[in-house]
Design a protein around this motif. Structure first.
Motif, PDB file in Angstrom:
ATOM      1  N   ALA A 115      -7.853 -15.264  38.744  1.00 43.78           N
ATOM      2  CA  ALA A 115      -8.323 -14.296  37.739  1.00 43.78           C
ATOM      3  C   ALA A 115      -7.266 -13.219  37.554  1.00 43.78           C
ATOM      4  O   ALA A 115      -6.565 -12.842  38.490  1.00 43.78           O
ATOM      5  CB  ALA A 115      -9.644 -13.683  38.186  1.00 43.78           C
ATOM      6  N   GLY A 116      -7.167 -12.726  36.338  1.00 50.06           N
ATOM      7  CA  GLY A 116      -6.250 -11.639  36.028  1.00 50.06           C
ATOM      8  C   GLY A 116      -7.003 -10.340  35.851  1.00 50.06           C
ATOM      9  O   GLY A 116      -8.172 -10.324  35.440  1.00 50.06           O
ATOM     10  N   ASP A 117      -6.338  -9.249  36.161  1.00 43.20           N
ATOM     11  CA  ASP A 117      -6.950  -7.931  35.995  1.00 43.20           C
ATOM     12  C   ASP A 117      -7.036  -7.563  34.514  1.00 43.20           C
ATOM     13  O   ASP A 117      -6.130  -7.848  33.731  1.00 43.20           O
ATOM     14  CB  ASP A 117      -6.124  -6.858  36.709  1.00 43.20           C
ATOM     15  CG  ASP A 117      -6.144  -7.029  38.214  1.00 43.20           C
ATOM     16  OD1 ASP A 117      -7.174  -7.480  38.755  1.00 43.20           O
ATOM     17  OD2 ASP A 117      -5.128  -6.706  38.855  1.00 43.20           O
ATOM     18  N   TYR A 118      -8.126  -6.929  34.146  1.00 43.18           N
ATOM     19  CA  TYR A 118      -8.361  -6.402  32.807  1.00 43.18           C
ATOM     20  C   TYR A 118      -8.961  -5.023  33.022  1.00 43.18           C
ATOM     21  O   TYR A 118     -10.169  -4.886  33.201  1.00 43.18           O
ATOM     22  CB  TYR A 118      -9.323  -7.326  32.044  1.00 43.18           C
ATOM     23  CG  TYR A 118      -9.575  -6.941  30.598  1.00 43.18           C
ATOM     24  CD1 TYR A 118      -8.969  -7.640  29.568  1.00 43.18           C
ATOM     25  CD2 TYR A 118     -10.440  -5.899  30.264  1.00 43.18           C
ATOM     26  CE1 TYR A 118      -9.220  -7.314  28.237  1.00 43.18           C
ATOM     27  CE2 TYR A 118     -10.681  -5.561  28.946  1.00 43.18           C
ATOM     28  CZ  TYR A 118     -10.072  -6.283  27.940  1.00 43.18           C
ATOM     29  OH  TYR A 118     -10.321  -5.961  26.621  1.00 43.18           O
ATOM     30  N   TRP A 119      -8.079  -4.017  33.064  1.00 43.78           N
ATOM     31  CA  TRP A 119      -8.520  -2.665  33.353  1.00 43.78           C
ATOM     32  C   TRP A 119      -8.584  -1.862  32.060  1.00 43.78           C
ATOM     33  O   TRP A 119      -7.572  -1.679  31.383  1.00 43.78           O
ATOM     34  CB  TRP A 119      -7.574  -1.975  34.317  1.00 43.78           C
ATOM     35  CG  TRP A 119      -7.459  -2.616  35.663  1.00 43.78           C
ATOM     36  CD1 TRP A 119      -8.300  -3.535  36.228  1.00 43.78           C
ATOM     37  CD2 TRP A 119      -6.434  -2.376  36.612  1.00 43.78           C
ATOM     38  NE1 TRP A 119      -7.867  -3.879  37.467  1.00 43.78           N
ATOM     39  CE2 TRP A 119      -6.715  -3.181  37.740  1.00 43.78           C
ATOM     40  CE3 TRP A 119      -5.313  -1.564  36.633  1.00 43.78           C
ATOM     41  CZ2 TRP A 119      -5.904  -3.177  38.861  1.00 43.78           C
ATOM     42  CZ3 TRP A 119      -4.512  -1.577  37.754  1.00 43.78           C
ATOM     43  CH2 TRP A 119      -4.809  -2.369  38.850  1.00 43.78           C
TER      44      TRP A 119
END
Length: 187
Positions: A115-119
């Motif tokens: 999973a990739g970060d989505y901030w």
């Protein structure tokens, strides 16, 4: 010899991180949107500017539509137009791993990849969203940045100024940003 090691490390980082903005140094701490309300965030967003990402090479007319899934997480439907005029779609899911920080989401488009970060650094829910991610990779850092709007035509001057102030306050460089063409796009 040292130069070869540095080049090898850069190549490794580029491959391992989809070749977004990579530089020497550590990720600076950033503050995400306080009291983030996912229900207000749902709906369609248009990319206005972004850092380079290998998975978006040649794409314009990029939009994301976020909707709740029955499982309680978020369906991510990213669309765009390839340089040959063909449509491009990526379907994924986003979720909040820590309910105490709802603006720090994780997103996955393929079960075989991490999973990739989505901030969500900041948003007003109606005109703009600043989405950022940074990962430390040894002596390097790997960054993503997307500037989104609810309106395909972009930001008003006052919203553009506000977004610039947010980037400055968070010490996120606007220099690598590239505009995303939103002209002559289909609805």
């Amino acid at each position: 010899m040292f130069a070869k090691i540095v080049v090898a490390a850069l190549v490794f980082c580029a491959v391992a991180t989809d070749a977004q903005v990579i530089s020497i140094g550590k990720c600076a701490p950033v503050t995400v949107k306080q009291d983030f309300d996912l229900s207000q965030y749902l709906g369609r967003w248009y990319e206005q500017q972004r850092y380079f990402t290998i998975f978006e090479i040649g794409l314009d007319c990029v939009a994301a539509n976020y909707s709740l899934r029955a499982e309680g997480d978020v369906k991510v439907n990213n669309t765009g137009r390839q340089s040959n005029g063909q449509p491009n779609t990526a379907i994924g899911r986003a979720y909040v791993p820590d309910a105490s920080v709802p603006a720090k989401l994780l997103v996955k488009f393929n079960e075989n990849q991490p999973a990739g970060d989505y901030w969500v650094i900041d948003t007003d829910y109606t005109a703009f969203s600043v989405v950022y991610s940074c990962r430390n990779l040894g002596p390097f850092k790997s960054e993503y940045l997307w500037l989104l709007s609810r309106d395909r035509s972009g930001y008003t001057p006052s919203v553009e100024q506000r977004v610039e102030q947010i980037l400055q306050q968070q010490h996120i460089s606007p220099k690598p940003l590239k505009p995303v063409n939103q002209l002559n796009c289909q609805a």
